[in-house]
Design a protein around this motif. Structure first.
Motif, PDB file in Angstrom:
ATOM      1  N   PHE A 147       5.377   9.424  10.596  1.00 48.01           N
ATOM      2  CA  PHE A 147       4.922  10.394   9.607  1.00 48.01           C
ATOM      3  C   PHE A 147       4.137   9.762   8.468  1.00 48.01           C
ATOM      4  O   PHE A 147       3.467  10.454   7.719  1.00 48.01           O
ATOM      5  CB  PHE A 147       6.125  11.160   9.046  1.00 48.01           C
ATOM      6  CG  PHE A 147       6.812  12.000  10.074  1.00 48.01           C
ATOM      7  CD1 PHE A 147       6.367  13.282  10.325  1.00 48.01           C
ATOM      8  CD2 PHE A 147       7.876  11.503  10.813  1.00 48.01           C
ATOM      9  CE1 PHE A 147       6.977  14.064  11.289  1.00 48.01           C
ATOM     10  CE2 PHE A 147       8.500  12.279  11.770  1.00 48.01           C
ATOM     11  CZ  PHE A 147       8.052  13.573  12.015  1.00 48.01           C
ATOM     12  N   CYS A 148       4.257   8.449   8.299  1.00 44.46           N
ATOM     13  CA  CYS A 148       3.587   7.799   7.177  1.00 44.46           C
ATOM     14  C   CYS A 148       2.079   7.794   7.389  1.00 44.46           C
ATOM     15  O   CYS A 148       1.604   7.380   8.435  1.00 44.46           O
ATOM     16  CB  CYS A 148       4.083   6.368   7.010  1.00 44.46           C
ATOM     17  SG  CYS A 148       3.160   5.480   5.743  1.00 44.46           S
ATOM     18  N   PRO A 149       1.317   8.237   6.392  1.00 47.41           N
ATOM     19  CA  PRO A 149      -0.139   8.266   6.567  1.00 47.41           C
ATOM     20  C   PRO A 149      -0.754   6.884   6.784  1.00 47.41           C
ATOM     21  O   PRO A 149      -1.888   6.792   7.247  1.00 47.41           O
ATOM     22  CB  PRO A 149      -0.641   8.910   5.275  1.00 47.41           C
ATOM     23  CG  PRO A 149       0.495   8.873   4.323  1.00 47.41           C
ATOM     24  CD  PRO A 149       1.742   8.849   5.132  1.00 47.41           C
ATOM     25  N   TYR A 150      -0.049   5.837   6.440  1.00 48.96           N
ATOM     26  CA  TYR A 150      -0.584   4.489   6.705  1.00 48.96           C
ATOM     27  C   TYR A 150       0.196   3.778   7.788  1.00 48.96           C
ATOM     28  O   TYR A 150       0.038   2.577   7.991  1.00 48.96           O
ATOM     29  CB  TYR A 150      -0.581   3.633   5.426  1.00 48.96           C
ATOM     30  CG  TYR A 150      -1.003   4.435   4.264  1.00 48.96           C
ATOM     31  CD1 TYR A 150      -2.257   5.027   4.264  1.00 48.96           C
ATOM     32  CD2 TYR A 150      -0.141   4.703   3.221  1.00 48.96           C
ATOM     33  CE1 TYR A 150      -2.644   5.861   3.260  1.00 48.96           C
ATOM     34  CE2 TYR A 150      -0.524   5.544   2.197  1.00 48.96           C
ATOM     35  CZ  TYR A 150      -1.774   6.125   2.218  1.00 48.96           C
ATOM     36  OH  TYR A 150      -2.144   6.965   1.232  1.00 48.96           O
ATOM     37  N   GLY A 151       1.095   4.493   8.408  1.00 52.31           N
ATOM     38  CA  GLY A 151       1.870   3.881   9.470  1.00 52.31           C
ATOM     39  C   GLY A 151       2.871   2.853   8.980  1.00 52.31           C
ATOM     40  O   GLY A 151       3.306   2.002   9.754  1.00 52.31           O
ATOM     41  N   ILE A 168       0.778  -1.246   0.000  1.00 52.90           N
ATOM     42  CA  ILE A 168       0.000   0.000   0.000  1.00 52.90           C
ATOM     43  C   ILE A 168       0.803   1.286   0.000  1.00 52.90           C
ATOM     44  O   ILE A 168       0.210   2.356   0.018  1.00 52.90           O
ATOM     45  CB  ILE A 168      -0.998   0.045   1.178  1.00 52.90           C
ATOM     46  CG1 ILE A 168      -0.267   0.154   2.514  1.00 52.90           C
ATOM     47  CG2 ILE A 168      -1.934  -1.140   1.148  1.00 52.90           C
ATOM     48  CD1 ILE A 168      -1.212   0.429   3.667  1.00 52.90           C
ATOM     49  N   CYS A 169       2.113   1.224  -0.020  1.00 49.04           N
ATOM     50  CA  CYS A 169       2.866   2.487  -0.035  1.00 49.04           C
ATOM     51  C   CYS A 169       2.506   3.259  -1.303  1.00 49.04           C
ATOM     52  O   CYS A 169       2.500   2.708  -2.391  1.00 49.04           O
ATOM     53  CB  CYS A 169       4.362   2.215   0.004  1.00 49.04           C
ATOM     54  SG  CYS A 169       5.349   3.675  -0.307  1.00 49.04           S
ATOM     55  N   VAL A 170       2.163   4.530  -1.162  1.00 48.79           N
ATOM     56  CA  VAL A 170       1.803   5.331  -2.334  1.00 48.79           C
ATOM     57  C   VAL A 170       2.974   6.207  -2.805  1.00 48.79           C
ATOM     58  O   VAL A 170       2.813   7.015  -3.705  1.00 48.79           O
ATOM     59  CB  VAL A 170       0.588   6.235  -2.060  1.00 48.79           C
ATOM     60  CG1 VAL A 170      -0.627   5.392  -1.748  1.00 48.79           C
ATOM     61  CG2 VAL A 170       0.867   7.211  -0.953  1.00 48.79           C
ATOM     62  N   ARG A 171       4.120   6.046  -2.146  1.00 48.00           N
ATOM     63  CA  ARG A 171       5.268   6.881  -2.447  1.00 48.00           C
ATOM     64  C   ARG A 171       4.927   8.372  -2.394  1.00 48.00           C
ATOM     65  O   ARG A 171       5.200   9.125  -3.307  1.00 48.00           O
ATOM     66  CB  ARG A 171       5.893   6.495  -3.793  1.00 48.00           C
ATOM     67  CG  ARG A 171       6.730   5.226  -3.676  1.00 48.00           C
ATOM     68  CD  ARG A 171       7.046   4.597  -4.991  1.00 48.00           C
ATOM     69  NE  ARG A 171       5.826   4.224  -5.684  1.00 48.00           N
ATOM     70  CZ  ARG A 171       5.076   3.177  -5.387  1.00 48.00           C
ATOM     71  NH1 ARG A 171       5.416   2.391  -4.423  1.00 48.00           N
ATOM     72  NH2 ARG A 171       3.987   2.921  -6.062  1.00 48.00           N
ATOM     73  N   CYS A 172       4.308   8.732  -1.287  1.00 51.16           N
ATOM     74  CA  CYS A 172       3.984  10.140  -1.096  1.00 51.16           C
ATOM     75  C   CYS A 172       5.208  10.903  -0.641  1.00 51.16           C
ATOM     76  O   CYS A 172       5.299  12.111  -0.802  1.00 51.16           O
ATOM     77  CB  CYS A 172       2.882  10.290  -0.057  1.00 51.16           C
ATOM     78  SG  CYS A 172       3.404   9.816   1.601  1.00 51.16           S
ATOM     79  N   GLY A 173       6.165  10.181  -0.050  1.00 50.22           N
ATOM     80  CA  GLY A 173       7.394  10.833   0.345  1.00 50.22           C
ATOM     81  C   GLY A 173       7.356  11.509   1.699  1.00 50.22           C
ATOM     82  O   GLY A 173       8.318  12.165   2.087  1.00 50.22           O
ATOM     83  N   ALA A 174       6.275  11.328   2.442  1.00 52.53           N
ATOM     84  CA  ALA A 174       6.231  11.951   3.768  1.00 52.53           C
ATOM     85  C   ALA A 174       7.348  11.422   4.655  1.00 52.53           C
ATOM     86  O   ALA A 174       7.834  12.109   5.538  1.00 52.53           O
ATOM     87  CB  ALA A 174       4.878  11.705   4.432  1.00 52.53           C
ATOM     88  N   CYS A 175       7.766  10.190   4.400  1.00 59.16           N
ATOM     89  CA  CYS A 175       8.804   9.597   5.238  1.00 59.16           C
ATOM     90  C   CYS A 175      10.213   9.955   4.755  1.00 59.16           C
ATOM     91  O   CYS A 175      11.180   9.751   5.474  1.00 59.16           O
ATOM     92  CB  CYS A 175       8.654   8.081   5.244  1.00 59.16           C
ATOM     93  SG  CYS A 175       8.768   7.356   3.597  1.00 59.16           S
ATOM     94  N   ALA A 176      10.325  10.466   3.540  1.00 62.42           N
ATOM     95  CA  ALA A 176      11.634  10.496   2.883  1.00 62.42           C
ATOM     96  C   ALA A 176      12.727  11.189   3.697  1.00 62.42           C
ATOM     97  O   ALA A 176      13.801  10.626   3.891  1.00 62.42           O
ATOM     98  CB  ALA A 176      11.508  11.127   1.505  1.00 62.42           C
ATOM     99  N   PRO A 200      13.517   6.217   3.735  1.00 61.39           N
ATOM    100  CA  PRO A 200      12.757   5.016   4.120  1.00 61.39           C
ATOM    101  C   PRO A 200      11.937   4.432   2.975  1.00 61.39           C
ATOM    102  O   PRO A 200      11.892   3.216   2.802  1.00 61.39           O
ATOM    103  CB  PRO A 200      11.857   5.544   5.231  1.00 61.39           C
ATOM    104  CG  PRO A 200      12.626   6.674   5.821  1.00 61.39           C
ATOM    105  CD  PRO A 200      13.369   7.307   4.701  1.00 61.39           C
ATOM    106  N   VAL A 201      11.314   5.282   2.190  1.00 63.66           N
ATOM    107  CA  VAL A 201      10.485   4.757   1.104  1.00 63.66           C
ATOM    108  C   VAL A 201      11.341   3.955   0.123  1.00 63.66           C
ATOM    109  O   VAL A 201      10.952   2.881  -0.342  1.00 63.66           O
ATOM    110  CB  VAL A 201       9.695   5.889   0.382  1.00 63.66           C
ATOM    111  CG1 VAL A 201      10.535   7.097   0.126  1.00 63.66           C
ATOM    112  CG2 VAL A 201       9.096   5.397  -0.912  1.00 63.66           C
ATOM    113  N   VAL A 202      12.545   4.442  -0.156  1.00 58.60           N
ATOM    114  CA  VAL A 202      13.400   3.722  -1.107  1.00 58.60           C
ATOM    115  C   VAL A 202      14.004   2.484  -0.432  1.00 58.60           C
ATOM    116  O   VAL A 202      14.136   1.431  -1.057  1.00 58.60           O
ATOM    117  CB  VAL A 202      14.498   4.644  -1.672  1.00 58.60           C
ATOM    118  CG1 VAL A 202      15.359   3.895  -2.669  1.00 58.60           C
ATOM    119  CG2 VAL A 202      13.878   5.859  -2.332  1.00 58.60           C
TER     120      VAL A 202
HETATM  121  S1  SF4 Z   1       5.170   7.933   4.022  1.00 59.17           S
HETATM  122 FE1  SF4 Z   1       4.354   5.853   3.856  1.00 59.17          FE
HETATM  123  S2  SF4 Z   1       3.152   5.856   1.975  1.00 59.17           S
HETATM  124 FE2  SF4 Z   1       4.412   7.699   1.929  1.00 59.17          FE
HETATM  125  S3  SF4 Z   1       6.223   7.052   0.815  1.00 59.17           S
HETATM  126 FE3  SF4 Z   1       6.684   6.732   2.960  1.00 59.17          FE
HETATM  127  S4  SF4 Z   1       6.139   4.599   3.375  1.00 59.17           S
HETATM  128 FE4  SF4 Z   1       5.180   5.192   1.435  1.00 59.17          FE
END
Ligand code: SF4
Ligand code: SF4
Lengths: 320, 546
Positions: free
Chosen positions: B174-178, B95-103, B119-121
């Protein structure tokens, strides 16, 4: 024209809806089948420990102890994007993080707009139109802008249609323009945005520029819903395009990251209470692992352990 | 001097080069071992001792890692197993949408600028393989669906980047889906272990812990010696004879603490602090040489090794017949104790858990309701309760030479939610307390840069880079409020942060929270004291040397 109408208006939507429903159910089934071995909730607020210890109302939902606090945490996540609200941006070389809310704003605007637009669409499917749909229409059309000069049939602008488009454009813009976002964006991220943009633009064009025959649309929508689609519907080009985008999006949905909409309910870091020490969580596939037990330990360190016994199991300061 | 030791002046000034790339580049594995960024391989002895799969001598620098011939199959099968065993794995992969909130939330990304440390990468390194072998789109569209072939270089890349993650969970906040990249890292390490790839530092400590009962590999006699030094020190400082029960049957409480406390600096002062306080409270407790370790390095390796180490505490609690367990200041130890410990229990020691009682503070009568199932209480919960009930005589001015700030350790912050207890305790014993900036404390706390097995010497540059955001936050309060003392309730922090502060040239010292309590505590019958536990003069502001 009518053959195309049947294919685009009936066959394709049915196939797409079928893939959507079966696909989503399958994915959800897959998730629910896998185990949750540990309670790994991410605690974003003060835990419940000593009753007198300061715990603000937001702590209770960021670090829920009871089931209802957990439910509220989930609701805040789903409807308010609680975690995105916390977003910060790290600034080099100032070496500090500053709060940033743009992703939160546009993410929220996009999702809420989409939800409202979807609900508004009920009016095509349901006769009579339910009260909440018509109320929503009125609220959404709050700004009555007379546009007789532009299109005689238009009386008001529906705000969410436009905010949907704007938010989507921003979400696309950030992937293209920001270096970090460009780095990790995959083709599938663009596909999702392009499909949604296709749906939104064709929808807006129909409403504001190329008006379509609404009674035709309603007849088709209600027919599809009741499994009695009209034979050989005669559809406008813009409406067919709109339908094609929607169908593609639906069929693509279960195979893509769009599944996040269902997945968030399954996220163990968010949907579990932080009561790990008060309530034992059981791992369904737990199995015994042999470690070194006391007897083996005693055999290995007999001399040392006997000496401790001789000391009476107490260590005292040495006499000076 | 070995080639891994990095002299401070070597890297006086490092540059953070932010590299931006694109998805196609990122799919290519980067398997280059750069000094300061890769870990050593586990020793054969430890692999054999722990019965790990495919034990062998190997080095990350070799071209050939001597993987088992069917390694690919093993990994794929293991992935299949994990996705059924861990819902987190499957959901986080999907489900990661690669929104980048975690980047830019990862301190290693901030400090290195390496996109693979976002983290996303980091998660994509594994997700790309998952897509290839377990999803339709990945099978059909290949790299256009973000999928890639599993090769030896991918394994090497995993080894590099999953050992550049300290499992701190900051990204998860910070990830919207945890989505918790720490969880992904743990499972990736599990995968690596299945084909015989382990990191030296974690495994050495874990093996020592299984064998001797503590990470340092001290024999029971060694543990007793340490305690001996501690009571001697206490006598010298306070003039009081403190007796410490060890392996004593029938005590109320079993006290476990991370073994770093037994002699490392500045852990030591926290260690003698515990003993002084327990003496003053006349607590009926015991320490143990079998369960001489609160921490669990197995947790950084695999499910099985973690369980091997974890069981000792409950088994010992039963053998000694104590009522409940009190745990010292440690980070990952408390993540394990809070979220895993009771779940780890299996039928071979289920009865041990049952023989314990719901924890009640014998001094104040407080019931620790929140620990009613695992029966394990945190020392700072205990001390907060004691101080609230005024059961210790405290002279706050004894800490007046210090301006204190508190570093929330990742594991107890984001895996437990222990924020107010340390602050309450510190404020009860110190007059000068200042929080670091908001983005660097509580659930947003930055890692010290050395958690989850990354305290290894060979990762020195990574650690100093990863610790940079924390160091900068300390610098801020130092310059603004004259802070000269950082506390942290974590043994890894106590090892990592002094080096970090030294590296970043900050005249600030660090130590545990309990140390400050012991410092301010007036023991009955103690002699006149004009220094703190460390021998610093009381009263005037302490100038710490850089
Ligand atoms: S914050 Fe969550 S959904 Fe967004 S890119 Fe990072 S892991 Fe993926
Ligand atoms: S858990 Fe911590 S170290 Fe690992 S990727 Fe997330 S932020 Fe980075």
């Amino acid at each position: 024209m009518s053959l195309i109408g049947t294919v685009v208006g009936v066959y394709i939507p049915y196939i797409a809806a079928f893939i959507f429903v079966v696909g989503v159910l399958y994915r959800v089934f897959q998730w629910s089948r896998s185990a949750v071995p540990f309670n790994i909730t991410t605690t974003c607020g003060q835990q419940y420990s000593l009753p007198w210890l300061k715990r603000t109302w937001i702590d209770r939902f960021d670090s829920p102890f009871t089931w209802w606090e957990t439910v509220i945490r989930m609701l805040m996540e789903i409807f308010l994007f609680r975690s995105l609200w916390k977003n910060v941006r790290y600034e080099l070389p100032a070496q500090k993080a500053v709060s940033t809310k743009w992703l939160w704003v546009f993410g929220l605007v996009f999702h809420w707009s989409l939800l409202i637009v979807l609900i508004r669409h009920f009016r095509f499917f349901l006769e009579p139109v339910p009260w909440f749909v018509s109320t929503l229409m009125k609220l959404d059309g709050f700004f009555e802008v007379h546009m007789d000069w532009f299109q005689p049939h238009m009386t008001h602008i529906l705000i969410t249609g436009l905010t949907l488009l704007v938010a989507l454009l921003y979400l696309l813009y950030r992937r293209l323009a920001f270096p970090k976002e460009r780095t990790f964006s995959l083709p599938s991220d663009y596909i999702a945005l392009i499909l949604l943009l296709g749906v939104a633009t064709t929808g807006l064009l129909m409403r504001y520029v190329y008006p379509v025959d609404v009674s035709e649309v309603k007849a088709l929508a209600q027919g599809l819903l009741s499994f009695h689609p009209p034979a050989n519907p005669d559809l406008d080009l813009m409406f067919m395009l709109h339908l094609l985008f929607v169908s593609t999006l639906l069929a693509y949905f279960p195979f893509s990251k769009l599944m996040h909409s269902a997945g968030i309910f399954f996220s163990p870091t968010r949907n579990m209470p932080n009561n790990c020490r008060a309530k034992r969580h059981v791992n369904p596939w737990n199995y015994p692992v042999k470690g070194v037990d006391w007897n083996e330990f005693y055999e290995n360190f007999k001399d040392d352990l006997d000496e401790i016994e001789q000391m009476g199991f107490v260590v005292r300061p040495e006499e000076y | 001097m070995s080639d891994t030791e990095v002299k401070f002046e070597d890297m006086e000034k490092f540059e953070i080069v932010q590299r931006f790339s694109n998805w196609k580049e990122l799919l290519k594995p980067s398997a280059e071992m750069r000094k300061g960024f890769y870990s050593y391989a586990a020793s054969l002895k430890d692999q054999e001792y722990l019965n790990l799969p495919f034990p062998r001598e190997w080095s990350p620098l070799d071209d050939d890692w001597k993987l088992p011939p069917n390694w690919k199959e093993i990994i794929i099968n293991k992935m299949d197993e994990l996705r059924k065993k861990y819902r987190s794995f499957q959901v986080f992969m999907d489900i990661c949408v690669r929104c980048g909130a975690c980047a830019d939330k990862c301190h290693y990304y901030i400090g290195t600028g390496d996109p693979k440390n976002m983290p996303v990468v980091r998660a994509e390194l594994l997700r790309s393989i998952y897509r290839k072998y377990f999803t339709k789109t990945g099978k059909v569209f290949g790299e256009y669906a973000g999928a890639r072939e599993l090769t030896e270089d991918v394994i090497k890349e995993w080894y590099i980047y999953y050992f550049q993650c300290s499992e701190c969970r900051r990204c998860s906040v910070f990830c919207p889906y945890g989505i918790d990249t720490a969880e992904i890292t743990m499972l990736a390490r599990e995968l690596l272990n299945s084909i015989g790839i382990s990191q030296r530092f974690t495994l050495t400590s874990a093996a020592a812990c299984v064998r001797t009962g503590n990470h340092l590999g001290l024999n029971p006699g060694g543990v007793v010696n340490s305690i001996q030094y501690a009571v001697d020190d206490i006598k010298e400082i306070t003039g009081i004879d403190v007796e410490v029960p060890v392996n004593k049957k029938g005590a109320d409480i079993l006290f476990v603490t991370p073994s770093g406390d037994y002699f490392a600096q500045p852990h030591w002062f926290t260690f003698i602090g515990y003993l002084m306080i327990f003496h003053e409270l006349d607590l009926d407790y015991t320490m143990s040489t079998y369960a001489a370790e609160g921490g669990n390095f197995g947790f950084f390796h695999s499910f099985e090794v973690a369980k091997k180490i974890n069981q000792k505490i409950y088994k010992e609690a039963k053998r000694l017949g104590v009522k409940w367990i009190l745990g010292g200041e440690c980070g990952h130890m408390w993540r394990v104790k809070h979220q895993y410990m009771a779940t780890f229990v299996d039928d071979t020691y289920e009865d041990a858990l049952k023989s314990l009682e719901e924890p009640v503070n014998p001094i104040t009568g407080t019931k620790f309701e929140n620990a009613s199932s695992t029966k394990m209480v945190h020392i700072l919960e205990f001390l907060a309760d004691i101080l609230k009930h005024k059961k210790l005589k405290i002279d706050k001015s004894r800490n007046d030479h210090l301006r204190v700030t508190h570093h929330d350790s990742c594991n107890i912050a984001r895996g437990m939610g222990l924020f107010e207890e340390p602050r309450y305790v510190i404020k009860s014993v110190c007059n000068y307390y200042y929080d670091m900036p908001d983005h660097s404390i509580r659930e947003k706390s930055y890692c010290c840069g050395s958690g989850a097995g990354l305290l290894a010497d060979e990762l020195f540059e990574l650690r100093m880079r990863g610790g940079m955001p924390r160091a900068m936050a300390v610098k801020y309060v130092h310059e603004r409020y004259g802070v000269n003392h950082v506390t942290a309730a974590c043994a890894i922090d106590r090892a990592a942060i002094p080096t970090l502060l030294q590296y970043w040239k900050l005249p600030v010292q660090m130590g545990g929270v309990t140390e400050l309590v012991a410092n301010a505590m007036i023991m009955s019958g103690e002699k006149e004291r004009d220094t703190d536990l460390r021998g610093n003069p009381l009263g005037e502001y302490l100038e710490v040397e850089v």
